[in-house]
Design a protein around this motif. Structure first.
Motif, PDB file in Angstrom:
ATOM      1  N   THR B  21       0.848  -1.185   0.000  1.00 15.75           N
ATOM      2  CA  THR B  21       0.000   0.000   0.000  1.00 15.75           C
ATOM      3  C   THR B  21       0.882   1.232   0.000  1.00 15.75           C
ATOM      4  O   THR B  21       1.929   1.246   0.618  1.00 15.75           O
ATOM      5  CB  THR B  21      -0.912   0.032   1.242  1.00 15.75           C
ATOM      6  OG1 THR B  21      -0.081   0.099   2.393  1.00 15.75           O
ATOM      7  CG2 THR B  21      -1.797  -1.171   1.293  1.00 15.75           C
ATOM      8  N   MET B  22       0.404   2.265  -0.697  1.00 15.98           N
ATOM      9  CA  MET B  22       1.246   3.446  -0.913  1.00 15.98           C
ATOM     10  C   MET B  22       1.721   4.090   0.384  1.00 15.98           C
ATOM     11  O   MET B  22       2.916   4.360   0.527  1.00 15.98           O
ATOM     12  CB  MET B  22       0.492   4.433  -1.805  1.00 15.98           C
ATOM     13  CG  MET B  22       1.360   5.457  -2.455  1.00 15.98           C
ATOM     14  SD  MET B  22       1.547   6.931  -1.462  1.00 15.98           S
ATOM     15  CE  MET B  22       0.258   7.980  -2.109  1.00 15.98           C
ATOM     16  N   PRO B  23       0.845   4.310   1.364  1.00 19.79           N
ATOM     17  CA  PRO B  23       1.349   5.022   2.551  1.00 19.79           C
ATOM     18  C   PRO B  23       2.342   4.204   3.366  1.00 19.79           C
ATOM     19  O   PRO B  23       3.154   4.759   4.087  1.00 19.79           O
ATOM     20  CB  PRO B  23       0.094   5.288   3.374  1.00 19.79           C
ATOM     21  CG  PRO B  23      -1.044   5.054   2.464  1.00 19.79           C
ATOM     22  CD  PRO B  23      -0.594   4.085   1.445  1.00 19.79           C
ATOM     23  N   GLN B  25       4.575   1.964   2.165  1.00 22.26           N
ATOM     24  CA  GLN B  25       5.791   1.518   1.470  1.00 22.26           C
ATOM     25  C   GLN B  25       7.052   1.861   2.242  1.00 22.26           C
ATOM     26  O   GLN B  25       8.034   1.150   2.200  1.00 22.26           O
ATOM     27  CB  GLN B  25       5.885   2.196   0.101  1.00 22.26           C
ATOM     28  CG  GLN B  25       5.142   1.479  -0.988  1.00 22.26           C
ATOM     29  CD  GLN B  25       4.963   2.383  -2.200  1.00 22.26           C
ATOM     30  OE1 GLN B  25       5.431   3.515  -2.234  1.00 22.26           O
ATOM     31  NE2 GLN B  25       4.258   1.880  -3.196  1.00 22.26           N
ATOM     32  N   VAL B  26       7.005   2.979   2.946  1.00 22.93           N
ATOM     33  CA  VAL B  26       8.209   3.440   3.627  1.00 22.93           C
ATOM     34  C   VAL B  26       8.456   2.729   4.959  1.00 22.93           C
ATOM     35  O   VAL B  26       9.510   2.887   5.558  1.00 22.93           O
ATOM     36  CB  VAL B  26       8.149   4.960   3.904  1.00 22.93           C
ATOM     37  CG1 VAL B  26       8.456   5.723   2.653  1.00 22.93           C
ATOM     38  CG2 VAL B  26       6.812   5.336   4.493  1.00 22.93           C
ATOM     39  N   ASP B  89      -6.254  -4.377  -1.377  1.00 22.52           N
ATOM     40  CA  ASP B  89      -6.710  -2.991  -1.272  1.00 22.52           C
ATOM     41  C   ASP B  89      -6.983  -2.631   0.191  1.00 22.52           C
ATOM     42  O   ASP B  89      -7.345  -3.478   1.001  1.00 22.52           O
ATOM     43  CB  ASP B  89      -7.985  -2.782  -2.097  1.00 22.52           C
ATOM     44  CG  ASP B  89      -7.656  -2.642  -3.581  1.00 22.52           C
ATOM     45  OD1 ASP B  89      -6.530  -2.215  -3.875  1.00 22.52           O
ATOM     46  OD2 ASP B  89      -8.510  -2.979  -4.415  1.00 22.52           O
ATOM     47  N   VAL B  90      -6.796  -1.366   0.479  1.00 19.17           N
ATOM     48  CA  VAL B  90      -7.054  -0.863   1.822  1.00 19.17           C
ATOM     49  C   VAL B  90      -8.164   0.160   1.721  1.00 19.17           C
ATOM     50  O   VAL B  90      -8.161   0.981   0.821  1.00 19.17           O
ATOM     51  CB  VAL B  90      -5.792  -0.193   2.401  1.00 19.17           C
ATOM     52  CG1 VAL B  90      -6.071   0.361   3.782  1.00 19.17           C
ATOM     53  CG2 VAL B  90      -4.652  -1.181   2.442  1.00 19.17           C
ATOM     54  N   VAL B 136       5.721  10.254   7.945  1.00 19.35           N
ATOM     55  CA  VAL B 136       5.695  10.116   6.488  1.00 19.35           C
ATOM     56  C   VAL B 136       4.425   9.380   6.072  1.00 19.35           C
ATOM     57  O   VAL B 136       3.735   9.770   5.137  1.00 19.35           O
ATOM     58  CB  VAL B 136       6.947   9.358   5.996  1.00 19.35           C
ATOM     59  CG1 VAL B 136       6.906   9.205   4.499  1.00 19.35           C
ATOM     60  CG2 VAL B 136       8.201  10.081   6.423  1.00 19.35           C
ATOM     61  N   SER B 139       1.500  11.642   6.260  1.00 21.18           N
ATOM     62  CA  SER B 139       1.472  12.683   5.235  1.00 21.18           C
ATOM     63  C   SER B 139       1.108  12.068   3.885  1.00 21.18           C
ATOM     64  O   SER B 139       0.477  12.698   3.052  1.00 21.18           O
ATOM     65  CB  SER B 139       2.797  13.439   5.203  1.00 21.18           C
ATOM     66  OG  SER B 139       3.523  13.101   4.067  1.00 21.18           O
ATOM     67  N   ARG B 140       1.460  10.779   3.703  1.00 23.74           N
ATOM     68  CA  ARG B 140       1.046  10.119   2.456  1.00 23.74           C
ATOM     69  C   ARG B 140      -0.452   9.870   2.441  1.00 23.74           C
ATOM     70  O   ARG B 140      -1.089   9.944   1.402  1.00 23.74           O
ATOM     71  CB  ARG B 140       1.792   8.804   2.302  1.00 23.74           C
ATOM     72  CG  ARG B 140       3.232   9.036   1.946  1.00 23.74           C
ATOM     73  CD  ARG B 140       3.908   7.724   1.870  1.00 23.74           C
ATOM     74  NE  ARG B 140       4.982   7.767   0.898  1.00 23.74           N
ATOM     75  CZ  ARG B 140       5.411   6.716   0.239  1.00 23.74           C
ATOM     76  NH1 ARG B 140       4.846   5.540   0.408  1.00 23.74           N
ATOM     77  NH2 ARG B 140       6.401   6.815  -0.588  1.00 23.74           N
ATOM     78  N   THR B 143      -1.893  13.030   1.325  1.00 25.74           N
ATOM     79  CA  THR B 143      -1.763  13.215  -0.124  1.00 25.74           C
ATOM     80  C   THR B 143      -2.849  12.423  -0.840  1.00 25.74           C
ATOM     81  O   THR B 143      -3.502  12.909  -1.755  1.00 25.74           O
ATOM     82  CB  THR B 143      -0.395  12.697  -0.600  1.00 25.74           C
ATOM     83  OG1 THR B 143       0.587  13.200   0.292  1.00 25.74           O
ATOM     84  CG2 THR B 143      -0.099  13.145  -1.998  1.00 25.74           C
ATOM     85  N   MET B 144      -3.054  11.163  -0.378  1.00 23.21           N
ATOM     86  CA  MET B 144      -4.046  10.307  -1.019  1.00 23.21           C
ATOM     87  C   MET B 144      -5.440  10.884  -0.897  1.00 23.21           C
ATOM     88  O   MET B 144      -6.210  10.887  -1.841  1.00 23.21           O
ATOM     89  CB  MET B 144      -4.029   8.927  -0.380  1.00 23.21           C
ATOM     90  CG  MET B 144      -2.991   8.037  -1.007  1.00 23.21           C
ATOM     91  SD  MET B 144      -2.879   6.492  -0.107  1.00 23.21           S
ATOM     92  CE  MET B 144      -4.566   6.234   0.340  1.00 23.21           C
TER      93      MET B 144
END
Lengths: 290, 448
Positions: B21-23, B25-26, B89-90, B136, B139-140, B143-144
Motif C-alpha cells: 500500500t502506498m502510505p 511503502q516506507v 486494497d485498503v 511520512v 502525510s502520504r 496526499t491520497m
C-alpha cells in the motif's frame, strides 16, 4: 470514505503551456584563480533549457555542475560568456555576477530551511520579505500550498522535528510560494535513503505537474536523471561542459512503473558508458590531487 | 503444526499486503509486523454490509481475499464514486480522521471475503512508536485523501502522529518544566545527590574523624553548618543576620550591572565583528591583545581610572564578561551556514532582513553559550575585584574573614557564592531555552 488508488499516482497534467523560464547558457567560462593557479571549472559551456522543461545535469561529484548553478542563481561570477533568462541577460562578461532573485530559487544540497522558523513561517518567508503579501495572507497561502503538497499537519513544527524527506518538500513548497520561473535543485535528494528518494521523485513530479516551472536539477544519479528529466545533460568532469545531451522520449506524466520499462533500460544503457567514463576521469584526477 | 505458526504465516501474508500500500511503502518490516499484529482477521459472507454512510468510522480494512463494492456517498465529492476493491486494497481510512469520524461511503462484500480490521486509534498508536516513519505515512495518507476527494480540509483533519511525549505541543516555560520532569525521572539527579553525599562525607571524615594533618586548620562541616544556621553566630554571619543578605545582594547587583552592560555591548559588537569583514579587521587584533590579560592585572588601572570603588569593581567584572560574549557572538555569526544567507537572498530578503531573520536567530545558540560563560566569569572576576576593594559583597566576606581568622565564615561565603552563581547561570539557560524553542524542541525530541 476510502481509497483504491493506493497504487501509483496518476495526476492529471495541466494543459497550461509555460512560456516563462527559458534559460540559455551561452559559451560560459568560469576560471577560479586561487593564488594565481588558474583552475578552469567550466569550459565554454553552452546549453539551452526550454521553458517548463526539467533539465537534469549529470556528472561526477566536483565536476563543476554546482558552479554553473551558482552562476545562474547569482552566487558566483562567471569569467566570460553569458546566461540569459527569457531573453534577458542575467550575467555576462560585462556584468559577471547575476542578481539573486525570487524568479530563480535554489533548493540546497543539505537543505536550507531556517531551523529557527516553523515550517509554515519558512514557506511564508519569500512573499513576506518582498512585501508582496501581508502576514495573514502569506500564512494563509502558505498553509494552502502545504496542504496541496500533502504537508498538512506539520505547519507548526520546526524543520528539525520532521523527517528529512518532508523537509525537502517543505523547501520546494517554500520556493514555489514565490512563483519562480526556475527552480534550481542542487542534488537535493543526495542524503536520502533510496526508499525515501523514490517517494520524493514522485512527489516532485506531482508538484511539477501542478506548477509548471523550469527545473534545473543537478545530480550524479543517472537513474534519477532519466526518470525525472525531459532532457539529460551529461557533463564532462572539470572543466565542466556538456558531453552528451539526451532527450528522454518517455512521455510525462511518469510514475514508478517507468523504471522497469524497456525504453528506460535502453536509455540507461545508451548513456551509462558516457557517465562511467567521466566518473573514471574524476576518480583519476582525485587520485592525482590526493 | 501449532496454532502459533499458522498465525505467523497469516501475519506474513498481511505484512506483504500492507507493504504494497502506498502510505506504508516506507515502513520497515518490524513496524508492518506490529501493525499486522494489531489487526484482527474477520470472514464475511457475500452481500454482507461492512458499513453504511454516516456510521461511526472505527476501523481500517485490508482485503486479504474476496471482493468489496465501495460506493461513496454524494457528500464525498468523489472523482469516481463506485469502486470494486480486491485483495490487497485498503479502505475505510476515515478511521484516521480527527473528531469522531463518520463513514463517507457504503461498503458491501460481493463475494465471501477475508478482511483484516485495524482500529484507527490502534494504528495511530503503533505508528507513533516510530515517529519518523509514522509522520511520512500520515502525510502520504493526506496526499491520497486530497487526490481522491474534493472535500475541503479533509486532509487537514487527518490526525497527526504525536511524537514521543508530545514535545511539539509544548511551549515555552512548559517545555522547561517538561525537561525538568524528564530530568527527575532519569537517574541523573540521584547520581548527583550521591556525588554530593560522597563529597560532604569525605569533608566530615577528613576534618572531624580522621583529623588529617593537611586539614587541621579547616573548619569542619558541622562547625560550618552550626555557624550558618545559628541565630547568634560566633563570627557575626548566618542566615539569620541581615548582614548576610546584604552581602549577597551587593554581589548580585554588581554582577547584574556588569553582565547587562557586557551583553548590551558585547552582542552587537560580536554581531558586527562576524557580519562585517572590514570591522573585524580593525577591531579584532585589538581584541585579541586585550582578551588574554588576566582580570587581576587590570586592578591597579581600574582603581586609577575610576575614582569610586564601586565603578572600579563593576568595570573589572564587566571586562571579562564582555570578551566572552563578544567573541562567542562573533563565532556564532561565522558559524552560520552560507546557504541560509543565500536562501534568504533568493527569497528576496534585503540585507537588513537577512540580518534580522537569519544572522541574529542563527547566532543565538552561540550567543547564549557566550552568555553562560560570561555569567560564570563575571562571578569569577567579581570576587577578585571585591577582594581588592569594596566594603560589601561575598568576595569581601571571604577575604576579610581570612584576615580576621573567621574560618567557618570563609566556607559560608564560598558555598553561598557557588549557590548564587549556579542560580544566575540557570536563569540565563532558562531565558535561552525560551528564546530558542526550535532548539529546545529538537533537544527534547532527542530526550535531552
Amino acid at each position: 470514505m476510502d481509497a483504491t488508488a493506493l497504487a501509483a499516482p496518476s495526476a492529471a497534467v495541466s494543459s497550461a503551456v509555460t512560456t516563462r523560464g527559458a534559460i540559455v547558457i551561452d559559451d560560459v567560462v568560469k576560471i577560479y584563480d586561487p593564488d594565481g593557479a588558474a583552475v578552469m571549472a567550466v569550459d565554454h559551456c553552452s546549453l539551452n533549457i526550454e521553458a517548463g522543461e526539467i533539465c537534469m545535469i549529470v556528472g561526477p561529484s566536483g565536476c563543476g555542475k554546482t558552479t554553473l548553478l551558482n552562476a545562474i542563481a547569482g552566487f558566483h561570477e562567471i569569467t566570460s560568456g553569458q546566461i540569459l533568462l527569457d531573453g534577458e541577460v542575467l550575467c555576462s562578461a560585462e556584468k559577471p555576477k547575476a542578481e539573486p532573485s525570487s524568479d530563480r530559487i535554489v533548493v540546497f544540497q543539505n537543505g536550507a530551511l531556517f531551523p529557527w522558523k516553523t515550517n509554515l513561517e519558512n514557506v511564508a518567508f519569500g512573499p513576506l520579505m518582498q512585501g508582496k503579501l501581508n502576514k495573514t495572507d502569506a500564512l494563509e497561502k502558505a498553509r494552502a500550498m502545504m496542504a496541496d503538497a500533502g504537508l498538512a499537519g506539520v505547519e507548526h513544527n520546526y524543520p528539525g522535528e520532521v523527517s528529512s524527506g518532508m523537509r525537502r518538500r517543505v523547501e520546494i513548497v517554500r520556493a514555489l510560494m514565490n512563483e519562480p520561473k526556475v527552480l534550481l535543485l542542487d542534488e537535493p535528494y543526495r542524503a536520502l535513503d533510496s526508499l525515501t528518494k523514490s517517494v520524493m521523485h514522485e512527489a516532485l513530479l506531482e508538484i511539477y505537474y501542478r506548477n509548471k516551472v523550469t527545473i534545473f536539477f543537478i545530480t550524479h544519479d543517472l537513474e534519477e536523471a532519466i526518470f525525472l528529466g525531459h532532457k539529460v545533460a551529461i557533463m564532462t568532469t572539470r572543466p565542466c561542459k556538456p558531453k552528451k545531451i539526451l532527450h528522454v522520449d518517455i512521455p510525462h506524466p511518469r510514475d514508478y512503473s517507468v523504471l522497469t520499462s524497456k525504453r528506460f533500460r535502453e536509455l540507461m544503457e545508451e548513456t551509462n558508458d558516457a557517465v562511467h567514463e567521466e566518473a573514471l576521469k574524476a576518480f583519476a584526477a582525485g587520485e592525482k590531487e590526493g | 503444526m501449532s496454532a502459533a505458526t499458522v498465525d505467523e504465516r497469516a501475519d506474513d501474508e498481511v505484512v506483504e499486503i500492507l507493504r504494497q500500500t502506498m502510505p506504508l511503502q516506507v515502513a520497515r518490516d518490524d513496524l508492518l509486523r506490529r501493525i499486522a499484529a494489531a489487526g484482527r482477521r474477520v470472514h464475511y459472507e457475500a452481500t454482507q454490509v461492512l458499513y453504511e454512510v454516516d456510521d461511526i468510522a472505527d476501523d481500517l480494512y485490508i482485503i486479504v481475499s474476496g471482493e468489496v463494492r465501495h460506493t461513496l456517498g454524494p457528500g464525498a465529492h468523489a472523482k469516481e464514486p463506485t469502486k470494486v476493491l480486491k485483495a490487497g486494497d485498503v479502505f475505510g481510512w476515515a478511521a484516521l480522521l480527527e473528531k469522531t469520524p463518520r463513514r463517507l461511503a457504503r461498503a458491501v462484500c460481493t463475494k465471501p471475503t477475508e478482511i483484516v480490521r485495524i482500529g484507527g486509534e490502534t494504528l495511530l498508536r503503533v505508528l507513533a512508536t516510530d515517529a519518523d516513519v509514522g509522520d511520512v505515512v500520515m502525510s502520504r495518507f493526506a496526499t491520497m485523501i486530497s487526490r481522491e476527494f474534493t472535500v475541503p480540509d479533509l486532509a487537514d483533519q487527518l490526525r497527526r502522529i504525536h511524537r514521543k511525549m508530545h514535545a511539539k505541543d509544548i511551549q515555552g516555560m512548559n517545555l522547561t518544566l517538561y525537561r525538568m520532569s524528564l530530568w527527575l525521572k532519569s537517574p541523573r539527579p540521584y547520581l548527583m545527590l550521591i556525588g554530593f553525599a560522597l563529597f560532604l562525607g569525605f569533608w566530615y571524615l577528613a576534618v572531624e574523624v580522621w583529623k588529617l594533618p593537611r586539614f587541621r586548620e579547616m573548619p569542619g562541616i558541622t562547625a560550618v553548618i552550626k555557624e550558618w544556621v545559628s541565630r547568634e553566630p560566633t563570627y557575626g554571619l548566618s542566615i539569620y543576620t541581615d548582614e548576610y543578605y546584604k552581602h549577597i545582594w551587593v554581589s548580585v547587583w554588581r554582577v547584574t550591572q556588569a553582565f547587562v552592560l557586557a551583553t548590551l555591548l558585547g552582542v552587537p559588537i560580536g554581531l558586527f565583528l562576524g557580519w562585517s569583514k572590514k570591522f573585524k579587521e580593525y577591531v579584532f587584533p585589538v581584541f585579541e591583545v586585550f582578551r588574554p590579560i588576566p582580570i587581576l592585572a587590570w586592578v591597579p588601572l581600574a582603581i586609577v581610572m575610576f575614582v569610586a570603588t564601586e565603578s572600579a569593581v563593576i568595570f573589572l567584572t564587566f571586562l571579562a564578561s564582555f570578551f566572552a560574549t563578544a567573541l562567542n557572538t562573533m563565532l556564532g555569526v561565522e558559524s552560520i551556514d552560507e546557504s541560509y544567507v543565500r536562501a534568504a537572498n533568493c527569497l528576496g530578503a534585503s540585507r537588513a532582513q537577512v540580518f534580522r531573520h537569519v544572522i541574529l536567530p542563527g547566532a543565538l545558540p552561540f550567543i547564549f553559550t557566550g552568555l553562560q560563560i560570561s555569567i560564570g566569569v563575571s562571578w569569577f572576576s567579581l570576587v577578585a575585584a571585591e577582594m581588592v576593594s569594596g566594603q560589601y559583597g561575598l568576595g569581601y566576606v571571604i577575604n576579610t574573614s581570612y584576615t580576621m581568622v573567621r574560618y567557618p565564615t570563609i566556607v559560608i561565603g564560598m558555598i553561598t557564592l557557588g549557590a548564587v552563581g549556579y542560580v544566575t547561570s540557570a536563569l540565563v539557560r532558562v531565558v535561552g531555552d525560551y528564546l530558542m524553542q526550535w532548539r529546545t524542541r529538537e533537544l527534547a525530541l532527542g530526550g535531552r
